[in-house]
Write an enzyme that holds these catalytic residues in place. Structure first.
Site, PDB file in Angstrom:
ATOM      1  N   HIS B 134       0.782  -1.231   0.000  1.00 41.99           N
ATOM      2  CA  HIS B 134       0.000   0.000   0.000  1.00 41.99           C
ATOM      3  C   HIS B 134       0.812   1.277   0.000  1.00 41.99           C
ATOM      4  CE1 HIS B 134      -4.054  -1.603   0.350  1.00 41.99           C
ATOM      5  NE2 HIS B 134      -3.538  -2.568   1.084  1.00 41.99           N
ATOM      6  N   VAL B 255      -2.467 -23.294  20.060  1.00 46.10           N
ATOM      7  CA  VAL B 255      -2.287 -22.895  21.455  1.00 46.10           C
ATOM      8  C   VAL B 255      -3.653 -22.940  22.132  1.00 46.10           C
ATOM      9  CG1 VAL B 255      -1.665 -20.979  22.966  1.00 46.10           C
ATOM     10  CG2 VAL B 255      -0.258 -21.498  20.968  1.00 46.10           C
ATOM     11  N   ARG B 400     -10.987 -10.485   8.204  1.00 44.38           N
ATOM     12  CA  ARG B 400      -9.994  -9.548   8.730  1.00 44.38           C
ATOM     13  C   ARG B 400      -9.992  -9.563  10.254  1.00 44.38           C
ATOM     14  NH1 ARG B 400     -13.070  -7.267   4.815  1.00 44.38           N
ATOM     15  NH2 ARG B 400     -12.111  -6.174   3.063  1.00 44.38           N
ATOM     16  N   ILE B 425      -3.850  -7.259  13.331  1.00 43.67           N
ATOM     17  CA  ILE B 425      -3.241  -6.838  12.067  1.00 43.67           C
ATOM     18  C   ILE B 425      -4.180  -7.202  10.923  1.00 43.67           C
ATOM     19  CG2 ILE B 425      -1.189  -6.886  10.613  1.00 43.67           C
ATOM     20  CD1 ILE B 425      -0.593  -5.996  13.483  1.00 43.67           C
ATOM     21  N   SER B 427      -5.520  -5.154   6.965  1.00 47.28           N
ATOM     22  CA  SER B 427      -4.881  -4.297   5.978  1.00 47.28           C
ATOM     23  C   SER B 427      -4.388  -3.046   6.683  1.00 47.28           C
ATOM     24  CB  SER B 427      -5.907  -3.923   4.907  1.00 47.28           C
ATOM     25  OG  SER B 427      -5.333  -3.043   3.975  1.00 47.28           O
ATOM     26  N   CYS B 493       1.559 -28.340 -14.899  1.00 53.64           N
ATOM     27  CA  CYS B 493       0.385 -27.470 -14.863  1.00 53.64           C
ATOM     28  C   CYS B 493       0.373 -26.704 -16.168  1.00 53.64           C
ATOM     29  CB  CYS B 493       0.463 -26.510 -13.683  1.00 53.64           C
ATOM     30  SG  CYS B 493      -0.705 -25.117 -13.811  1.00 53.64           S
ATOM     31  N   CYS B 495      -1.934 -24.795 -17.595  1.00 53.50           N
ATOM     32  CA  CYS B 495      -2.535 -23.465 -17.634  1.00 53.50           C
ATOM     33  C   CYS B 495      -1.530 -22.396 -17.220  1.00 53.50           C
ATOM     34  CB  CYS B 495      -3.738 -23.391 -16.698  1.00 53.50           C
ATOM     35  SG  CYS B 495      -5.061 -24.527 -17.120  1.00 53.50           S
TER      36      CYS B 495
END
Lengths: 416, 573, 122
Positions: B134, B255, B400, B425, B427, B493, B495
């Site tokens: 970003h 955990v 998120r 955490i 974006s 693969c 493609c």
């Protein structure tokens, strides 16, 4: 060294094209990406192949191996396995095909090119199936590979989406191998595969067929635990409130084949939006001079016998000496899902030309007419009916045609 | 925490009609308790309780009548494989943040262990985002988010070179959706200036020159500092480099509890035994609030937020070679916490559209729905009318890890002396990860300083030899590589044009990939238009050949995600 | 009166068959084979069966087979189970017999893909 033809794909289409192209002894190269030739037929262990071509009911491998054996006898045909085409170009009238293989990057040159690289399967993502992405969602062809080539079962309780031939064949196959097929779901209101397959794959095993239903959602984080099916309307849009959850561990998706044409497109070949394959003339030559398209790369066939036919046509044209400039006449059509070839090279018309078509709708009775400049020059009646899943072949004696001629194929049908 | 702040929040809640919610201070944050009918109200209370100056966070324990939270997805395995281990640093979470921390810590003479409850790295957020590096423009200029973003952005060029993970910096376009928005540019520029974010104003003419057929054209802005990376490949690369430098990465290890005496975190209980680390580092994404609570400093709550994205065939790559989004004014209620998504030209040449943003109570629901996808398509079509939904080859969802403050938590816990948190955490987490890791390393050193002298390793191997991408090489380079190793010449693969050699490399890598999805994340096999239809059986066979694992035990994913359920012809009695 | 789909060839003609006084009359068939099919289907239905059997060969672990003709429909599942007990251990050629007489039907089971040639590949 310049080959007479480079054939991309060593399945039934490519093998036949190579045999015909090499008939007069010219050097022909087949490039095949798998470790064995035969294409998809290697895994099509069911029978029904070759009824038209050989008058016998063969399995896929048997059909393919007849051609493989022939190819292996011919000294002028080279078969390269585990070679993958990474680029094609046309330079000064010669096709340059680059491949990668364990030998490295190699360039091959030829006068003509044949696209015989088949098709791929439509994925679950392309038919709006939502939910999670667990193990156990696979296309019918992939399931067929696991079962028939690896001897492994992709699941124990299967739901199949799609009543095309591959889905039906796999319904039977999985049942015979000990899995339970809970049902075949079809979004259209009519089944997709050959009628005889509905009978011998579903009816024989009491596997229910549900029409106008589709799978909308998959449940299960790591492995499929259930699917949601929903009724759909005539536009295949889900009808709210009709959702039903079916517990299963496998979703087999058999929702159509898409001709593989990324390579052909890279050459600038013109495509037909209806067939998803190249636009070709009666010799299977595409809009790029010297480049042909055959088999499932051209349009999705129901019968391999017809695949071999069009491959033979292309190959014969390649082997022949007369390949001068073309004079292309487009063919208009009405009432068909599609027609192949889409155009005619009037410079190389034969006495009788072959067409393949699919009806746009299902009809109990149909009439196909061909008009030249508005005048009817051919008519064929279909008293036994026509339906889109069943491709028809037409042999027509065409009169002489000129550049300005308007040629139109019209199919009309009735349902009473 | 100031008494006044608690009162203010109490008043605000009452004013909004929430009269039965208890508000009190806890661990320096604000604890909300009570029961409400709807989750939307729980969220509203949480947002009203945000107090950035005086509170360490909103701890929202308001329950929803009749709703039982789904238990955390836990691995099936239960053993003592890690019983008694005593790493200097234990990182909880194998996303990009955890991996970046592992790599950073592996530069020092300390023992590093990372535990991840799933079967591979980057299973949650880190593989479910648009891969953007970003520019930082849509972030609050005074936030922690933007500071880490800018530092991370600056570190990406070096990281890319060191780890062999390609990035591209083709900038980002933000289009104005109405003429009136143009007036905002001077403020945007000023805001950008605070963090030295390069920005450029584009007139209508310039927009039409630089963007093919934009959905609206009232001018726009261009931010040159934005770029793209493969977020899961970067996660893998960071982790591999950490392993090469001595870190231990453990999968299927969840955990389940952390014993703490209110001052120090001691025993970390997992499904694979108890671990006794000197330092506990919380990088657990959507579960980072639960880990914080277990460790004794649960001063915040994650309110998960879903996003759905779709990937278009490379054929659609002509739509843009950059990133295009639309300008969105941040509303005062802060209801919009995403720039509305856009279209991104990924590092691999696909087009990615989305994401959507919808609050949810579920932390790990990664199922997509038709409605969400349709909404994404319709929204992005406004921006890019030439986009064809027929070009969509796949779609996915992610969740998120958002705190109510919508801010990163990167701190040494003031309460639990050996706890470091890299929590909440979301974006721009991908961009920020390397910078977060640097601070976490600093904190770790500080905590360990009492016990040992932490020094940089002289023999730290800072470069990672990436798995070659044969398709990207020149013909000569490709040919030479194949001659050295013929397996690089055989395409599996078709493609994506991925060779057998690349797949074998992924299987044998420092963090081995033994599942179809793991291999897919490392070398892209299966990401193309046929979505693994052709290559899945071949890759299964390759994994079997290379590892000796039976084909029926090989999975698309770990755990119960086996592809095959057995051999054919198993007798049906 | 029964509605049948003829499975002899790809046409898949829709047949309507009536049994009267032990004799079967058929309409809807495009050829003679349809009549024979309808007769058999109503009295003693038969099916051709295709499947796979295991081999001992690593290069070709699973080999396709088919019935050389048709067996009674009610023996199909038994044949499917029987296939699970077979393991080809000789380098057979395409067309070779794998089972001489399937479950007393007199019909052979033959190999439909050449094993021998696949073993001599590098």
């Amino acid at each position: 060294m310049i080959y007479r033809a480079i054939v991309i794909g060593g399945g039934p289409a490519g093998l036949q094209a190579a045999l015909s192209a090499g008939e007069a002894g010219h050097p022909v190269l087949i490039i095949e990406r798998e470790s064995r030739p035969g294409g998809i037929l290697k895994q099509c262990i069911h029978d029904g192949f070759g009824v038209i071509r050989f008058g016998e009911k063969l399995s896929g491998p048997e059909y393919a191996e007849r051609f493989i054996d022939e190819v292996q006898k011919k000294e002028n045909i080279t078969l390269l396995l585990l070679h993958f085409v990474i680029s094609i170009s046309k330079e000064k009238g010669v096709f340059v095909v680059r491949t990668t293989s364990k030998e490295g990057i190699t360039e091959h040159r030829s006068e003509t090119l044949v696209f015989a690289n088949g098709c791929r399967e439509r994925t679950s993502r392309q038919v709006n199936i939502h939910g999670t992405r667990p193990a156990g969602v696979l296309t019918a062809g992939t399931a067929q590979y696991y079962v028939n080539l690896m001897g492994a079962l992709p699941g124990k309780r299967c739901v199949i989406l799609g009543s095309g031939d591959i889905g039906l064949i796999m319904a039977r196959r999985l049942t015979l191998e000990g899995a339970e097929v809970l049902g075949v779901y079809e979004a259209k209101d009519k089944p997709g595969g050959l009628t005889r397959n509905l009978y011998q794959c579903l009816t024989d095993f009491d596997i229910p067929l549900h029409l106008s239903k589709t799978v909308s959602h998959v449940f299960g984080e790591e492995r499929v635990e259930a699917v949601e099916v929903v009724s759909v309307d005539e536009n295949m849009c889900p009808l709210a409130g009709t959702e039903e959850i079916i517990e299963c561990d496998t979703l087999i998706v058999s929702v159509g084949l898409i001709p593989e044409n990324e390579l052909a497109e890279s050459l600038g070949t013109k495509m037909d939006a209806k067939t998803k394959g190249a636009i070709v003339d009666q010799n299977m030559m595409t809009s790029v001079n010297g480049a042909y398209a055959v088999g499932n790369a051209l349009h999705v066939h129901d019968l391999v016998d017809y695949v071999s036919e069009c491959a033979k046509t292309a190959g014969e044209h390649i082997a022949g000496e007369k390949r001068e400039e073309r004079n292309l006449l487009p063919i208009e059509q009405e009432g068909l899902l599609y027609l192949v070839p889409q155009q005619l090279d009037i410079n190389s018309l034969k006495e009788e030309e072959v067409f393949y078509f699919r009806s746009a709708c299902e009809y109990k009775k149909g009439e196909l007419k061909i008009y030249r400049d508005g005048e009817e020059i051919y008519k064929k009646k279909y008293a036994m009916g026509l339906k889109p899943p069943e491709m028809e072949k037409l042999k027509v004696k065409l009169p002489p045609l000129e550049r300005e001629t308007r040629l139109k194929v019209v199919l009309e049908g009735k349902n009473e | 925490m100031k008494f006044r702040a608690i009162n203010r929040i109490k008043k605000a809640l009452k004013k909004a009609g929430y009269t039965n919610i208890s508000v009190r201070e806890k661990l320096g944050g604000v604890l909300l308790e009570g029961e409400l009918e709807k989750y939307a109200d729980v969220l509203a209370c949480g947002r009203l309780a945000v107090e950035k100056k005086h509170s360490r966070g909103v701890i929202n324990k308001i329950s929803v009548a009749g709703y039982q939270e789904k238990p955390m997805r836990s691995p099936l395995i239960n053993d003592k494989a890690h019983e008694g281990k005593t790493p200097d640093a234990l990182i909880i979470g194998g996303g990009i943040v955890g991996a970046a921390i592992a790599r950073e810590l592996s530069k020092y003479n300390i023992s590093v262990m990372l535990v991840e409850k799933e079967y591979d790295l980057a299973i949650a957020q880190s593989s479910r985002n648009d891969g953007m590096i970003h520019a930082g423009i849509d972030l609050n200029p005074n936030s922690k988010k933007v500071k880490y973003n800018m530092r991370g952005n600056a570190l990406y060029d070096t990281l890319s070179k060191e780890l062999g993970v390609p990035i591209s910096k083709n900038g980002q376009y933000v289009l104005f959706t109405s003429p009136v928005q143009r007036a905002v540019y001077p403020f945007v520029k000023k805001r950008a200036g605070k963090n030295h974010i390069p920005c450029e104003y584009l007139s209508k003419k310039e927009v039409s020159e630089r963007i093919k057929n934009p959905g609206f054209n009232h001018g726009g802005m261009f931010f040159a500092g934005a770029g793209v990376v493969s977020p899961y490949l970067m996660t893998v690369a960071l982790a591999e480099n950490a392993v090469v430098n001595g870190a231990e990465i453990c999968f299927d290890t969840a955990v389940l509890g952390i014993e703490n005496d209110g001052e120090k975190a001691g025993k970390v209980i997992t499904n694979r035994g108890a671990i006794y680390p000197k330092v506990v580092i919380n990088a657990a994404g959507v579960y980072s609030d639960k880990i914080a609570e277990m460790a004794g400093d649960g001063h915040f709550t994650i309110h998960p937020r879903r996003g759905v994205e779709a990937i278009l065939d490379k054929k659609a790559g002509h739509l843009t070679h950059s990133v295009i989004g639309r300008f969105a004014m941040k509303t005062s209620t802060g209801a919009k916490h995403t720039k509305g998504g856009g279209i991104v030209y990924t590092i691999d040449g696909n087009i990615l559209i989305g994401p959507s943003a919808d609050e949810t109570q579920e932390r790990e629901n990664n199922a997509t729905t038709r409605e969400e996808l349709d909404a994404v398509i319709n929204k992005q079509r406004e921006l890019t009318p030439d986009m064809k939904s027929a070009d969509i080859i796949t779609y996915f969802a992610g969740t998120r890890a958002a705190t109510y403050e919508e801010e990163f938590i990167v701190e040494k816990s003031p309460i639990i002396k050996n706890l470091i948190q890299a929590a909440g955490i979301q974006s721009p987490g991908i961009t920020a990860a390397p910078a977060i890791a640097e601070d976490v390393a600093k904190f770790t050193k500080e905590i360990l300083a009492n016990e040992k002298t932490v020094q940089q390793k002289k023999d730290f191997i800072k470069t990672r030899k990436p798995i070659p991408s044969l398709k990207e090489l020149s013909l000569q380079e490709r040919d030479a590589l194949i001659k050295e190793r013929p397996d690089y010449g055989i395409i599996i693969c078709r493609c994506e044009e991925i060779s057998r050699g690349e797949i074998m490399d992924a299987i044998k890598s420092p963090v081995p990939a033994l599942t179809l999805d793991g291999i897919k994340r490392r070398v892209r096999a299966g990401m193309g238009r046929c979505q693994g239809g052709f290559c899945a059986p071949l890759i299964t066979q390759i994994i079997a050949e290379e590892t000796g694992i039976d084909i029926t035990q090989i999975g698309k994913k770990g755990g119960a995600g086996k592809t095959l359920c057995g051999y054919t012809k198993e007798q049906k009695e | 009166m029964s509605e049948l789909i003829c499975i002899v060839c790809p046409n898949g003609c829709r047949l309507t068959a009536t049994v009267k006084d032990g004799k079967v009359s058929v309409i809807g068939n495009k050829c003679k084979k349809g009549i024979t099919f309808a007769e058999e289907e109503l009295t003693a239905p038969k099916r051709s069966v295709t499947g796979t059997v295991r081999t001992v060969f690593k290069e070709f672990p699973v080999a396709p087979v088919r019935t050389d003709g048709e067996i009674p429909k009610d023996k199909v599942l038994a044949l499917a189970a029987l296939l699970g007990k077979i393991k080809i251990d000789a380098p057979l050629s395409r067309g070779d017999t794998v089972i001489e007489d399937i479950l007393g039907t007199g019909v052979k089971l033959i190999l439909t893909s050449d094993i021998k040639s696949k073993l001599t590949e590098e």
